[in-house]
Design an enzyme around this catalytic site. Structure first.
Site, PDB file in Angstrom:
ATOM      1  N   ARG A  98      14.779  47.401  67.270  1.00  0.00           N
ATOM      2  CA  ARG A  98      14.640  48.843  67.230  1.00  0.00           C
ATOM      3  C   ARG A  98      13.481  49.217  66.321  1.00  0.00           C
ATOM      4  O   ARG A  98      13.320  48.618  65.250  1.00  0.00           O
ATOM      5  CB  ARG A  98      15.926  49.412  66.642  1.00  0.00           C
ATOM      6  CG  ARG A  98      16.370  50.637  67.301  1.00  0.00           C
ATOM      7  CD  ARG A  98      17.692  51.095  66.717  1.00  0.00           C
ATOM      8  NE  ARG A  98      17.804  52.486  67.084  1.00  0.00           N
ATOM      9  CZ  ARG A  98      18.098  52.888  68.308  1.00  0.00           C
ATOM     10  NH1 ARG A  98      18.334  52.009  69.255  1.00  0.00           N
ATOM     11  NH2 ARG A  98      18.165  54.172  68.589  1.00  0.00           N
ATOM     12  N   SER A 108      17.956  40.800  59.862  1.00  0.00           N
ATOM     13  CA  SER A 108      19.408  40.646  59.677  1.00  0.00           C
ATOM     14  C   SER A 108      19.869  39.202  59.565  1.00  0.00           C
ATOM     15  O   SER A 108      20.711  38.729  60.347  1.00  0.00           O
ATOM     16  CB  SER A 108      20.127  41.329  60.825  1.00  0.00           C
ATOM     17  OG  SER A 108      19.651  42.630  60.957  1.00  0.00           O
ATOM     18  N   ASP A 153      20.437  43.884  57.258  1.00  0.00           N
ATOM     19  CA  ASP A 153      21.018  45.046  57.972  1.00  0.00           C
ATOM     20  C   ASP A 153      22.166  45.704  57.200  1.00  0.00           C
ATOM     21  O   ASP A 153      22.342  46.925  57.264  1.00  0.00           O
ATOM     22  CB  ASP A 153      21.452  44.683  59.403  1.00  0.00           C
ATOM     23  CG  ASP A 153      22.337  43.444  59.493  1.00  0.00           C
ATOM     24  OD1 ASP A 153      22.538  42.760  58.473  1.00  0.00           O
ATOM     25  OD2 ASP A 153      22.819  43.148  60.607  1.00  0.00           O
TER      26      ASP A 153
HETATM   27  C1  GLC Z   1      24.750  37.185  60.056  1.00  0.00           C
HETATM   28  C2  GLC Z   1      23.535  37.153  59.124  1.00  0.00           C
HETATM   29  C3  GLC Z   1      23.595  38.290  58.129  1.00  0.00           C
HETATM   30  C4  GLC Z   1      23.762  39.618  58.871  1.00  0.00           C
HETATM   31  C5  GLC Z   1      24.983  39.559  59.776  1.00  0.00           C
HETATM   32  C6  GLC Z   1      25.174  40.833  60.581  1.00  0.00           C
HETATM   33  O1  GLC Z   1      25.886  36.930  59.316  1.00  0.00           O
HETATM   34  O2  GLC Z   1      23.479  35.908  58.448  1.00  0.00           O
HETATM   35  O3  GLC Z   1      22.438  38.335  57.330  1.00  0.00           O
HETATM   36  O4  GLC Z   1      23.881  40.650  57.945  1.00  0.00           O
HETATM   37  O5  GLC Z   1      24.864  38.476  60.675  1.00  0.00           O
HETATM   38  O6  GLC Z   1      24.116  41.078  61.439  1.00  0.00           O
END
Ligand code: GLC
Length: 438
Positions: free
Chosen positions: A71, A133, A187
């Protein structure tokens, strides 16, 4: 035989109230060890940012990457906590783009940004906040190395590298050098910041989507391990809670799933809770029930044959039908090429409920553990900023989490408010860009 099979399944996915309490204590012990830099399944990563004041203003870009959708948005922050003006666009990454190498991945991302800039032109330099993320070892607000992939990503040449630098280079190659990457965040951190931009009581952020993770606001002095320069009293800490692995009620299905995953031995809690794995757990249960002659006349239907081939969005559809005859479950099964009796449909739905209820209970327990580490008596209100498809769309997920809060805290559960912050992870990156540009 069918009832016995379901009773056995309920037992192996049960999480008793005592187990929830043990787990909460174990989670807090892991938090403390991680903050001290001692071995822990919780990484407790510093993020170099604290809550916004709501007075941030100006125009900022955000790039949000970490699922199959990327996004990009531009946010105009008015400076008075009122709703920002947002323009956004979504792009999809193919399986190839998330499993080849860094130049393919970051090259594609830079092209998406180039396209966004062409469609929504604005003269002059532009500041961008980057939501990435995955677990990143940040040394400052705009620098961080990928520790390791999760959620099935396997792009080569990124682990151990500064992802901001990779993005900058690909932006230059794309001719988008007017974009300055001013901040990097997970994220969960984005979601917390987006939640706190609207509500000053927000002090935790949680994703329940493809993956799962929690971040929260901690006193900087409590982060005992060495960190880079930072002068504020509080800092958001990204726990990478999906990797929590102590006192979890794992069963044979969990072990089978883990051993065949891309990252065996890691992300134990995530594999019991998040959207990437719930469908697979149910698929393993179906295969087992078929082999015992309990389901589908003892033959595994094709839709359940392929590892990873039965996604959690299908579980959502199954659980959306709560009618006694499970007619809609049968209709969906028919769409997937399975002629099922009503009893088969009901068993499948019950198996799905058993697996997703455990997920919601565990998700609630680790959130409760997070908040009660620093406020054991729940003396003040806590807004928990939530994002992700599981939380937003899975029938009954949120209600089961709230039930679990009440089971753990009685009336005190009123202090824990789950607030859906849609697009929190992308808007939050714009807020972080704003906070770090002051
Ligand atoms: C996985 C990633 C983490 C992220 C989560 C949600 O656990 O390692 O960094 O926040 O997914 O997307």
């Amino acid at each position: 035989m069918r009832n016995e099979a379901l009773a056995g399944l309920r037992d192996s996915f049960a999480v008793s109230p005592e187990r929830l309490r043990t787990l909460t204590g174990a989670f807090q012990a892991e938090m403390r060890r991680g903050l001290a830099g001692e071995p822990s399944s919780l990484k407790m990563l510093p993020t170099y940012v604290d809550r916004p004041t709501g007075r941030e203003r100006g125009s900022f870009l955000a790039l949000d990457m970490g699922g199959t959708n990327v996004r990009i948005l531009r946010a105009e922050l008015p400076g008075d906590r009122t709703a920002p003006r947002l323009i956004s666009a979504q792009f999809s990454l193919s399986r190839e783009q998330i499993s080849t190498d860094a130049s393919v991945l970051f090259g594609s991302i830079a092209r998406f940004i180039g396209r966004f800039l062409r469609d929504h032109a604005r003269p002059g330099p532009q500041k961008l906040g980057f939501t990435f993320s995955f677990a990143i070892r940040q040394t400052s607000i705009a620098r961080g190395e990928l520790i390791g992939w999760t959620k099935g990503w396997t792009v080569e040449g990124v682990v151990g590298r500064d992802v901001v630098e990779l993005l900058r280079r690909s932006l230059e190659a794309e001719g988008a050098g007017e974009v300055q990457v001013v901040s990097l965040n997970n994220d969960t951190t984005g979601t917390l910041m987006a939640g706190a931009y609207r509500d000053p009581d927000c002090d935790a952020g949680c994703i329940l989507g493809t993956g799962t993770n929690i971040c929260y606001r901690e006193r900087t002095a409590e982060i005992r391990k060495p960190i880079g320069p930072y002068d504020r009293e509080f800092m958001v800490v990204n726990m990478e809670s999906g990797n929590f692995n102590v006192a979890l009620p794992r069963n044979l299905y969990d072990e089978a799933l883990d051993s065949r995953s891309e990252n065996p031995g890691f992300q134990a809690e995530e594999k019991m809770v998040s959207g990437k794995y719930l469908g697979e757990l149910v698929r393993l249960v179906v295969a087992d029930f078929c082999s015992r002659g309990v389901l589908f006349g003892g033959r595994v239907p094709d839709v359940f044959l392929q590892p990873g081939g039965f996604g959690s969005e299908r579980l959502s559809e199954i659980e959306a039908d709560d009618g006694p005859e499970a007619d809609r479950v049968r209709a969906r099964l028919k769409d997937w090429g399975v002629e099922a009796e009503a009893e088969d449909a009901r068993i499948l739905r019950e198996a799905s409920r058993i697996v997703s209820s455990r997920a919601a209970r565990l998700a609630a327990a680790v959130l409760s553990a997070t908040v009660t580490k620093n406020d054991p008596a729940l003396a003040v209100d806590h807004v928990l900023a939530m994002d992700g498809s599981l939380f937003e769309k899975y029938p009954g997920f949120r209600a089961r989490m709230e039930d679990t809060f009440r089971e753990l805290h009685g009336a005190g559960a009123g202090r824990l408010r789950l607030a859906l912050v849609p697009d929190g992870s992308s808007f939050g990156a714009a807020v972080i860009a704003a906070v770090s540009s002051i």
